[in-house]
Enzyme design. Sequence first.
Site, PDB file in Angstrom:
ATOM      1  N   CYS A 115     -69.243 -15.819  11.960  1.00 34.83           N
ATOM      2  CA  CYS A 115     -67.837 -15.819  11.568  1.00 34.83           C
ATOM      3  C   CYS A 115     -67.317 -17.249  11.584  1.00 34.83           C
ATOM      4  O   CYS A 115     -67.455 -17.962  12.596  1.00 34.83           O
ATOM      5  CB  CYS A 115     -67.018 -14.948  12.506  1.00 34.83           C
ATOM      6  SG  CYS A 115     -65.238 -14.959  12.158  1.00 34.83           S
ATOM      7  N   GLN A 122     -53.390 -18.155  23.954  1.00 37.72           N
ATOM      8  CA  GLN A 122     -53.566 -18.642  22.597  1.00 37.72           C
ATOM      9  C   GLN A 122     -55.047 -18.537  22.243  1.00 37.72           C
ATOM     10  O   GLN A 122     -55.914 -18.553  23.130  1.00 37.72           O
ATOM     11  CB  GLN A 122     -53.068 -20.076  22.479  1.00 37.72           C
ATOM     12  CG  GLN A 122     -51.593 -20.253  22.779  1.00 37.72           C
ATOM     13  CD  GLN A 122     -50.698 -19.443  21.852  1.00 37.72           C
ATOM     14  OE1 GLN A 122     -50.975 -19.308  20.668  1.00 37.72           O
ATOM     15  NE2 GLN A 122     -49.620 -18.896  22.402  1.00 37.72           N
ATOM     16  N   GLU A 172     -40.867 -12.970  33.073  1.00 38.28           N
ATOM     17  CA  GLU A 172     -41.997 -12.286  32.451  1.00 38.28           C
ATOM     18  C   GLU A 172     -42.048 -10.855  32.973  1.00 38.28           C
ATOM     19  O   GLU A 172     -41.753 -10.600  34.151  1.00 38.28           O
ATOM     20  CB  GLU A 172     -43.297 -13.027  32.775  1.00 38.28           C
ATOM     21  CG  GLU A 172     -44.574 -12.331  32.358  1.00 38.28           C
ATOM     22  CD  GLU A 172     -44.659 -12.081  30.871  1.00 38.28           C
ATOM     23  OE1 GLU A 172     -44.902 -10.919  30.487  1.00 38.28           O
ATOM     24  OE2 GLU A 172     -44.479 -13.035  30.086  1.00 38.28           O
ATOM     25  N   ASN A 200     -40.931 -17.602  24.082  1.00 40.61           N
ATOM     26  CA  ASN A 200     -42.132 -17.251  23.320  1.00 40.61           C
ATOM     27  C   ASN A 200     -42.278 -15.732  23.369  1.00 40.61           C
ATOM     28  O   ASN A 200     -43.108 -15.192  24.085  1.00 40.61           O
ATOM     29  CB  ASN A 200     -43.367 -17.934  23.927  1.00 40.61           C
ATOM     30  CG  ASN A 200     -44.633 -17.656  23.128  1.00 40.61           C
ATOM     31  OD1 ASN A 200     -44.584 -17.306  21.954  1.00 40.61           O
ATOM     32  ND2 ASN A 200     -45.769 -17.801  23.774  1.00 40.61           N
ATOM     33  N   CYS A 241     -45.410 -16.297  16.773  1.00 39.71           N
ATOM     34  CA  CYS A 241     -46.469 -16.056  15.786  1.00 39.71           C
ATOM     35  C   CYS A 241     -46.010 -15.045  14.739  1.00 39.71           C
ATOM     36  O   CYS A 241     -46.797 -14.622  13.901  1.00 39.71           O
ATOM     37  CB  CYS A 241     -47.741 -15.572  16.469  1.00 39.71           C
ATOM     38  SG  CYS A 241     -47.559 -13.966  17.280  1.00 39.71           S
TER      39      CYS A 241
END
Length: 380
Positions: free
Chosen positions: A93, A206, A256, A307, A337
């Site tokens: 890949c 990430q 969080e 984020n 994202c």
Amino acid sequence: MTAIDPETLILCPYEKTCSGCQLLDIPYGKQAESKVSELRALLGNHGIQTPKHIDFLSAGAAYLRDRLDFSLQDGRLGLYGKNSREIVDIEVCAQLSPELQKWYTEFRKIKWPFTKGSIRLRVGPRGERGVWLDFANIDIKSLLDEQNILRELQEKTFVEIGQRRKIPVWNGSEFKLKDPELNKWFTTWMNKVPVDLFCHVASFTQPSLKANTFIADKISAWVGQHPEARIIEFGSGIGNLTLPALATAKSVLACEIDALSLEGLEKTVLMLPSELQKHADKLTIYRGDFQKKILQDFSQFDGVLANPPRSGLMGFLNPLESLKAEQRPPFFIYMSCFPESMAIDMQRLQSFGYELTELAILDQFPQTHHYEVLGLLQRK
């Protein structure tokens, strides 16, 4: 930033069958131009004024990923086919880093005693190998009973099993599952000093260690424009953005919802390098569902660092609305994202008197439609 050759094309034997990459037939320079234009148009459609220049940050046109999520189906290992629920058996890949490709090639030699499941492979900062096996309970039991596959895996890698990320341990006669274990699976930076992040193979990080340097640099630079800032962070996770911000900020309140992520962040801070330990007391960790309710008074902060998941900030922004303009934090750093939900949130922030002053695309997913966005908004 890696220089972009506008004519670069990445060759892949699965281009016609695998759904993983959608842009292999487009030169990389054209992909960059298209993503910048697409982001500008998306924000413009929401009435958001964008800077004249949008940074395009790239670590390369391929071979970036240090973790891979893929599926097992009837002996095939790979990703879903185009317009199909069938798995394409993939041997190589172009998304994988050389270290991860080598690990994937070795992993493919295993013969599984069942037909389906989800798998994550990961390579750590120093080449450490990890695997997370997310199988049905009945298949996990058969794996524990079979024993040989787990024995073989544990000679090569660190193994986590199931949604609870349990660790298989051999007691001399059988495998038992023990509680999750934190290890150094990712790296961020504080003022250019690398910091190992404790987490699990199954933790969200990430996808690329190499590309993550750009994220840390941006956060450091933007927070550095407001020295001694008091920052509230939404969605701190394991601390990938928290620590670059903490290096310059006066204080950071990290919010969080995921308890396992916060355990990783707490251990990371406890194990900071000696030259960075002075920053540990500046961090406060708070657990809660901040998309629905935020108890903190935003007027007590100089900056916001966010984020969020794909759903965006949602109710997190509600307390800003009730404040007077001069009470709102002077700056807001937003990373996402999923530009569609980011645009909705930025539209709302603009109505609160914020202006988008800097904008960057980090192309962590070359050869696909996806990309990461980082934006700096300043209070007018």
